[in-house]
Design a protein around this motif. Structure first.
Motif, PDB file in Angstrom:
ATOM      1  N   GLN A  70     -37.230  19.137  28.267  1.00  0.00           N
ATOM      2  CA  GLN A  70     -36.244  20.648  28.376  1.00  0.00           C
ATOM      3  C   GLN A  70     -34.734  19.861  28.000  1.00  0.00           C
ATOM      4  OE1 GLN A  70     -37.828  22.854  28.282  1.00  0.00           O
ATOM      5  NE2 GLN A  70     -35.428  23.931  28.474  1.00  0.00           N
ATOM      6  N   ALA A  71     -34.760  18.615  29.105  1.00  0.00           N
ATOM      7  CA  ALA A  71     -33.003  18.675  29.372  1.00  0.00           C
ATOM      8  C   ALA A  71     -32.618  18.186  27.402  1.00  0.00           C
ATOM      9  CB  ALA A  71     -32.800  17.630  29.925  1.00  0.00           C
ATOM     10  N   ALA A  72     -33.206  17.904  26.945  1.00  0.00           N
ATOM     11  CA  ALA A  72     -32.469  17.661  25.312  1.00  0.00           C
ATOM     12  C   ALA A  72     -32.853  18.643  24.797  1.00  0.00           C
ATOM     13  CB  ALA A  72     -33.233  16.553  24.998  1.00  0.00           C
ATOM     14  N   ARG A  73     -33.584  19.833  24.463  1.00  0.00           N
ATOM     15  CA  ARG A  73     -33.873  21.213  24.538  1.00  0.00           C
ATOM     16  C   ARG A  73     -32.246  21.947  24.623  1.00  0.00           C
ATOM     17  NH1 ARG A  73     -39.631  20.453  24.517  1.00  0.00           N
ATOM     18  NH2 ARG A  73     -39.441  21.523  26.750  1.00  0.00           N
ATOM     19  N   THR A  74     -32.545  22.022  26.062  1.00  0.00           N
ATOM     20  CA  THR A  74     -31.448  22.795  26.648  1.00  0.00           C
ATOM     21  C   THR A  74     -30.181  22.146  26.105  1.00  0.00           C
ATOM     22  OG1 THR A  74     -32.690  22.917  28.327  1.00  0.00           O
ATOM     23  CG2 THR A  74     -30.015  23.383  28.778  1.00  0.00           C
ATOM     24  N   LEU A  75     -29.573  21.047  26.380  1.00  0.00           N
ATOM     25  CA  LEU A  75     -28.144  20.203  25.668  1.00  0.00           C
ATOM     26  C   LEU A  75     -28.094  20.958  24.620  1.00  0.00           C
ATOM     27  CD1 LEU A  75     -25.646  18.328  26.904  1.00  0.00           C
ATOM     28  CD2 LEU A  75     -27.309  16.593  25.212  1.00  0.00           C
ATOM     29  N   LYS A  76     -28.779  20.327  23.863  1.00  0.00           N
ATOM     30  CA  LYS A  76     -28.788  21.516  22.195  1.00  0.00           C
ATOM     31  C   LYS A  76     -28.983  22.696  21.952  1.00  0.00           C
ATOM     32  CE  LYS A  76     -31.068  21.799  17.547  1.00  0.00           C
ATOM     33  NZ  LYS A  76     -30.281  22.281  16.707  1.00  0.00           N
ATOM     34  N   GLU A  77     -29.162  23.466  22.534  1.00  0.00           N
ATOM     35  CA  GLU A  77     -29.092  24.699  22.688  1.00  0.00           C
ATOM     36  C   GLU A  77     -27.282  25.309  22.948  1.00  0.00           C
ATOM     37  OE1 GLU A  77     -32.390  26.709  24.219  1.00  0.00           O
ATOM     38  OE2 GLU A  77     -33.555  25.717  23.047  1.00  0.00           O
ATOM     39  N   ARG A  78     -27.216  24.956  24.115  1.00  0.00           N
ATOM     40  CA  ARG A  78     -26.019  24.826  25.175  1.00  0.00           C
ATOM     41  C   ARG A  78     -24.640  24.365  24.131  1.00  0.00           C
ATOM     42  NH1 ARG A  78     -25.494  22.584  30.613  1.00  0.00           N
ATOM     43  NH2 ARG A  78     -26.980  24.109  31.208  1.00  0.00           N
ATOM     44  N   ILE A  79     -25.359  23.063  23.539  1.00  0.00           N
ATOM     45  CA  ILE A  79     -24.025  22.777  22.671  1.00  0.00           C
ATOM     46  C   ILE A  79     -23.916  23.393  21.584  1.00  0.00           C
ATOM     47  CG2 ILE A  79     -22.879  20.328  22.325  1.00  0.00           C
ATOM     48  CD1 ILE A  79     -23.543  19.389  24.419  1.00  0.00           C
ATOM     49  N   TYR A  80     -25.213  23.112  20.862  1.00  0.00           N
ATOM     50  CA  TYR A  80     -24.565  23.095  19.430  1.00  0.00           C
ATOM     51  C   TYR A  80     -25.517  24.613  18.695  1.00  0.00           C
ATOM     52  CZ  TYR A  80     -23.854  18.308  19.540  1.00  0.00           C
ATOM     53  OH  TYR A  80     -23.058  16.819  20.444  1.00  0.00           O
ATOM     54  N   GLY A  81     -25.826  24.907  19.241  1.00  0.00           N
ATOM     55  CA  GLY A  81     -26.872  26.725  19.269  1.00  0.00           C
ATOM     56  C   GLY A  81     -27.792  25.993  18.678  1.00  0.00           C
ATOM     57  N   ASN A  82     -27.845  27.466  17.354  1.00  0.00           N
ATOM     58  CA  ASN A  82     -29.381  26.699  16.460  1.00  0.00           C
ATOM     59  C   ASN A  82     -29.334  26.695  14.819  1.00  0.00           C
ATOM     60  OD1 ASN A  82     -28.136  29.877  15.890  1.00  0.00           O
ATOM     61  ND2 ASN A  82     -29.872  30.246  15.706  1.00  0.00           N
ATOM     62  N   ARG A  83     -28.242  26.002  14.595  1.00  0.00           N
ATOM     63  CA  ARG A  83     -27.696  25.465  12.701  1.00  0.00           C
ATOM     64  C   ARG A  83     -28.456  23.709  13.096  1.00  0.00           C
ATOM     65  NH1 ARG A  83     -23.135  23.372  13.127  1.00  0.00           N
ATOM     66  NH2 ARG A  83     -23.483  23.838  14.897  1.00  0.00           N
ATOM     67  N   ILE A  84     -28.757  24.699  11.659  1.00  0.00           N
ATOM     68  CA  ILE A  84     -29.312  22.695  10.997  1.00  0.00           C
ATOM     69  C   ILE A  84     -28.629  22.348  10.008  1.00  0.00           C
ATOM     70  CG2 ILE A  84     -30.950  21.272   9.970  1.00  0.00           C
ATOM     71  CD1 ILE A  84     -31.337  21.239  13.491  1.00  0.00           C
ATOM     72  N   VAL A  85     -28.242  21.627   9.784  1.00  0.00           N
ATOM     73  CA  VAL A  85     -27.346  21.270   8.406  1.00  0.00           C
ATOM     74  C   VAL A  85     -28.084  20.641   7.560  1.00  0.00           C
ATOM     75  CG1 VAL A  85     -25.073  19.873   6.594  1.00  0.00           C
ATOM     76  CG2 VAL A  85     -24.971  21.182   9.394  1.00  0.00           C
ATOM     77  N   LEU A  86     -28.108  21.295   6.161  1.00  0.00           N
ATOM     78  CA  LEU A  86     -29.135  19.981   5.293  1.00  0.00           C
ATOM     79  C   LEU A  86     -28.525  19.745   4.519  1.00  0.00           C
ATOM     80  CD1 LEU A  86     -30.780  23.485   4.558  1.00  0.00           C
ATOM     81  CD2 LEU A  86     -32.213  21.546   5.361  1.00  0.00           C
ATOM     82  N   PHE A  87     -29.311  18.481   4.062  1.00  0.00           N
ATOM     83  CA  PHE A  87     -28.295  17.185   3.212  1.00  0.00           C
ATOM     84  C   PHE A  87     -29.505  16.797   1.590  1.00  0.00           C
ATOM     85  CE2 PHE A  87     -29.630  13.122   3.971  1.00  0.00           C
ATOM     86  CZ  PHE A  87     -30.441  13.819   5.810  1.00  0.00           C
ATOM     87  N   MET A 302     -37.745   8.936  22.138  1.00  0.00           N
ATOM     88  CA  MET A 302     -36.531   8.055  21.934  1.00  0.00           C
ATOM     89  C   MET A 302     -35.955   9.214  21.678  1.00  0.00           C
ATOM     90  SD  MET A 302     -36.857   5.715  18.800  1.00  0.00           S
ATOM     91  CE  MET A 302     -36.239   6.441  17.729  1.00  0.00           C
ATOM     92  N   VAL A 303     -35.984  10.738  21.079  1.00  0.00           N
ATOM     93  CA  VAL A 303     -34.691  11.555  20.269  1.00  0.00           C
ATOM     94  C   VAL A 303     -34.778  12.004  21.223  1.00  0.00           C
ATOM     95  CG1 VAL A 303     -35.085  13.118  18.972  1.00  0.00           C
ATOM     96  CG2 VAL A 303     -36.483  11.988  17.470  1.00  0.00           C
ATOM     97  N   ALA A 304     -35.551  12.123  22.448  1.00  0.00           N
ATOM     98  CA  ALA A 304     -34.420  13.299  23.198  1.00  0.00           C
ATOM     99  C   ALA A 304     -33.459  12.709  23.970  1.00  0.00           C
ATOM    100  CB  ALA A 304     -35.636  13.463  24.152  1.00  0.00           C
ATOM    101  N   ILE A 305     -33.835  11.118  24.513  1.00  0.00           N
ATOM    102  CA  ILE A 305     -32.787  10.237  25.372  1.00  0.00           C
ATOM    103  C   ILE A 305     -31.917  10.143  24.396  1.00  0.00           C
ATOM    104  CG2 ILE A 305     -32.895   7.862  26.441  1.00  0.00           C
ATOM    105  CD1 ILE A 305     -35.652   7.822  26.884  1.00  0.00           C
ATOM    106  N   ILE A 306     -32.161   9.379  22.921  1.00  0.00           N
ATOM    107  CA  ILE A 306     -30.369   9.704  22.403  1.00  0.00           C
ATOM    108  C   ILE A 306     -29.971  10.911  22.956  1.00  0.00           C
ATOM    109  CG2 ILE A 306     -29.130   9.373  19.975  1.00  0.00           C
ATOM    110  CD1 ILE A 306     -32.641   6.989  19.439  1.00  0.00           C
ATOM    111  N   ARG A 307     -30.060  12.400  21.962  1.00  0.00           N
ATOM    112  CA  ARG A 307     -29.560  13.260  22.603  1.00  0.00           C
ATOM    113  C   ARG A 307     -29.107  13.373  23.720  1.00  0.00           C
ATOM    114  NH1 ARG A 307     -27.644  16.046  19.436  1.00  0.00           N
ATOM    115  NH2 ARG A 307     -25.929  14.377  20.244  1.00  0.00           N
ATOM    116  N   LEU A 308     -29.872  12.881  24.674  1.00  0.00           N
ATOM    117  CA  LEU A 308     -29.214  12.973  26.545  1.00  0.00           C
ATOM    118  C   LEU A 308     -27.927  11.546  26.452  1.00  0.00           C
ATOM    119  CD1 LEU A 308     -32.676  13.763  27.866  1.00  0.00           C
ATOM    120  CD2 LEU A 308     -30.552  14.858  27.804  1.00  0.00           C
ATOM    121  N   ALA A 309     -27.698  10.838  25.798  1.00  0.00           N
ATOM    122  CA  ALA A 309     -27.434   9.257  25.284  1.00  0.00           C
ATOM    123  C   ALA A 309     -26.011   9.810  25.126  1.00  0.00           C
ATOM    124  CB  ALA A 309     -28.068   8.133  25.377  1.00  0.00           C
TER     125      ALA A 309
END
Ligand code: SAM
Ligand code: SF4
Length: 469
Positions: A70-87, A302-309
C-alpha cells in the motif's frame, strides 16, 4: 577516486559483502512499529538506509506486507501520478566476446545465429517502430570490438535521422558494454538519453562464476562503468540486476549500495533501476532452472521495496514478464514499460520463423503496442511517449517529477496528453481513439492550465507535432 582498468579487478568495492550479510541477518523478525516508521520515512520522499531496506526485505507477516504494498502504491500515486512511459527495445547486433552463462548471445553458444543489422536494415527496423507510434527506444548491443563507441554513435545517428511522415524517434537510451571515459564522450555526443548497465549480480563470487571469459569477467570494471559514464559527461544512468542468479535480497541491497555510491560521488543517484528476471534462452541450460529463481510473490515484494527504497528513481518493467503480472506490478511504482517488443535481430521489419534463434531470451508479454495502450487506458493510466525533459535539456526526467513540487501537474501530465493525442491521431484504430480521447477529456479536468492544454491539443489536431511544455 577509482574508475578501474580493464586489467585490474577487485572484490574491495563500495559493495560491502560482509555488511550486507550482517544487516540481512540482524533485521530478521522486524518490529512492526519500526517497519511503519520506515514506510513513513519513504512516503516523506526520503531515500532509505541499508538497515531500513534490510528490515523491509525481512517482512514476512501478510498484513505488514500488505502495508508495504500500500505504501508503494501511495508513493507512486502521490509523486508520479498515473502516467506510464512507453518505449521499445531495439537489438542492433548479437556478436559477443563474453560468455555470460545465462545469455543466448554468449560466445560459446553454437545454437544462436549471429547477426548485426546493416545500416539499411537498421533504418527498416526504425521505420517499422516509428510506424507503430514509438518515440523512445533502448538500443541493445552484444559486447564486441565491432560495437565500438564510434559504431554505437553512428547507429544512434541513423536512428535519429530516420523519419516516417510525422513520426520519428526522439530519445534513444543505450544498453551496451561499459566503456572507457573517452568512449562515453563519443556516445554522449550522439545525444543519448540514459546509459544502462546491469551489474547482473552484485555478489562477487557468483559474478566470477557466471562470467568466466571476456572483458565482462572483470567485476570492478563493470561496477565502476557508470562512474566512468558520469566522468564522460553522461549523467543519466540506469542500474539493474538480473534476478535469479543469486539471493534476490542481496541484489536489492546491492542496488541500494550502488545508488548510495552514485549519490555520494556525483550528487545524483540512478535515473532508473531495472530488475529483469532470467528468461529461457536458447542453448543456455541455466535459464531453464535459475539457481535462485524469484517467485512472482517475491518479485512483487521486491518491486514495492525498491520503489520505497529509492523514491526518486524511475523504475522499468520489461516484457520479460507476462502481461498479467505486469498489470499487477505496475501499481507498485513502475514508471516505464516496453510495448510491442520484439527482440530478434531485425524482427520488427521482417517476419522471421527462426526469430528465437536470433533472440537473447524469450519474452513473456507479446501484446502489440496498441493492445498495451488500450489496456493501460482501461486500467486508468495515461500512456505517454513524452521526451520533453530530454529535448528541453532537463536531464533526469523522473528526478524532476520527484524533486519539483507540482512538476507532474504542470509538465508531465500535459506532455503525456499531447504525446497520447499525437499517437491517437497518427497510429491508432477507431476503438483506441475513442478510448484515448475519452481519457484526455477526463484528464483535462485535472490539469492546472486547461485552456493552454486545450489550445495545444488543438494545434496537434491541426497537424502540428512535437508540441510540449
Ligand atoms: N551486452 C551488454 C551487457 O551485457 O551489458 C548489453 C546488452 S545485454 C544483451 C542486456 C541485458 O540483458 C543484460 O545486462 C542482462 O541483464 C540481460 N539478460 C541477459 N540474459 C538474459 C536472460 N536469459 N533473461 C533475461 N535477461 C537477460
Ligand atoms: Fe554478451 Fe551481454 Fe549477453 Fe553477456 S549479457 S553474453 S555481454 S550480450
Amino acid at each position: 577516486m577509482f574508475t578501474f582498468t580493464k586489467e585490474f579487478d577487485t572484490e574491495k568495492t563500495f559493495i560491502p559483502d560482509d555488511v550486507i550479510n550482517t544487516l540481512l541477518e540482524q533485521a530478521k523478525n522486524p518490529d512492526p512499529i519500526y517497519v511503519r516508521e520506515i514506510l513513513e520515512k519513504s512516503l516523506n520522499k526520503n531515500r532509505l538506509e541499508p538497515i531500513e531496506v534490510a528490515t523491509l526485505l525481512n517482512v514476512e507477516d501478510k498484513e505488514l506486507l500488505e502495508e508495504i504494498f500500500q505504501a508503494a502504491r501511495t508513493l507512486k500515486e502521490r509523486i508520479y501520478g498515473n502516467r506510464i512511459v512507453l518505449f521499445a527495445p531495439l537489438y542492433i547486433g548479437n556478436d559477443c566476446i563474453n560468455d555470460c552463462v545465462y545469455c543466448g548471445f554468449r560466445s560459446s553458444n553454437p545454437e544462436i545465429y549471429r547477426k548485426t543489422l546493416t545500416t539499411e536494415e537498421l533504418r527498416n527496423e526504425v521505420k517499422a517502430l516509428v510506424s507503430k507510434g514509438h518515440k523512445r527506444l533502448i538500443v541493445v548491443y552484444g559486447e564486441h570490438p565491432r560495437y565500438s563507441p564510434e559504431y554505437i554513435a553512428e547507429t544512434i545517428n541513423v536512428i535519429y535521422n530516420t523519419k516516417v511522415g510525422h513520426g520519428e524517434i526522439r530519445r534513444v537510451n543505450v544498453n551496451a558494454a561499459p566503456q572507457t571515459i573517452e568512449g562515453y564522450k563519443i556516445i554522449h555526443d550522439a545525444g543519448i538519453g540514459t546509459y544502462q548497465i546491469f551489474q547482473e549480480t552484485y555478489h562477487y563470487p557468483t559474478y566470477k562464476k557466471l562470467h568466466p571469459r571476456g572483458p565482462k569477467s572483470n567485476y570492478a570494471w563493470r561496477l565502476y562503468g557508470l562512474d566512468r559514464a558520469m566522468l564522460g559527461g553522461i549523467d543519466d544512468l540506469g542500474i539493474g540486476a538480473l534476478f535469479g542468479l543469486y539471493d534476490w535480497k542481496y541484489e536489492v541491497m546491492g542496488l541500494l549500495y550502488h545508488t548510495i555510491h552514485l549519490e555520494q560521488r556525483f550528487g545524483v543517484g540512478p535515473h532508473t533501476i531495472s530488475f529483469p528476471r532470467i528468461e529461457p534462452a536458447v542453448g543456455s541450460d541455466i535459464t531453464e532452472n535459475p539457481p535462485y529463481k524469484v517467485s512472482d510473490d517475491e518479485f512483487k515484494k521486491m518491486v514495492a521495496i525498491i520503489r520505497l527504497a529509492v523514491p526518486y528513481t524511475g523504475m522499468i518493467l520489461t516484457a520479460r514478464e507476462p502481461a498479467e503480472l505486469r498489470r499487477e506490478v505496475l501499481k507498485m511504482g513502475i514508471s516505464q514499460i516496453d510495448g510491442g517488443s520484439s527482440i530478434g535481430i531485425g524482427s520488427y521489419s521482417q517476419e522471421d520463423p527462426e526469430k528465437i534463434k536470433r533472440s537473447q531470451f524469450v519474452l513473456g508479454d507479446n501484446r502489440s503496442l496498441e493492445e498495451i495502450i488500450q489496456d493501460l487506458i482501461k486500467e486508468g493510466y495515461i500512456p505517454s511517449f513524452c521526451t520533453a525533459c530530454y529535448r528541453a535539456g532537463r536531464t533526469g526526467e523522473h528526478f524532476m517529477e520527484f524533486a519539483i513540487p507540482g512538476f507532474v501537474k504542470r509538465f508531465c501530465t500535459p506532455n503525456a496528453l499531447f504525446t497520447l493525442r499525437e499517437y491517437l491521431n497518427d497510429y491508432a484504430s477507431e476503438e483506441t481513439k475513442q478510448l484515448g480521447n475519452a481519457l484526455i477529456v477526463e484528464e483535462l479536468q485535472r490539469v492546472n492550465n486547461t485552456d493552454k492544454v486545450t489550445e495545444f491539443l488543438g494545434r496537434i489536431d491541426r497537424g502540428e507535432r512535437d508540441v510540449r511544455f
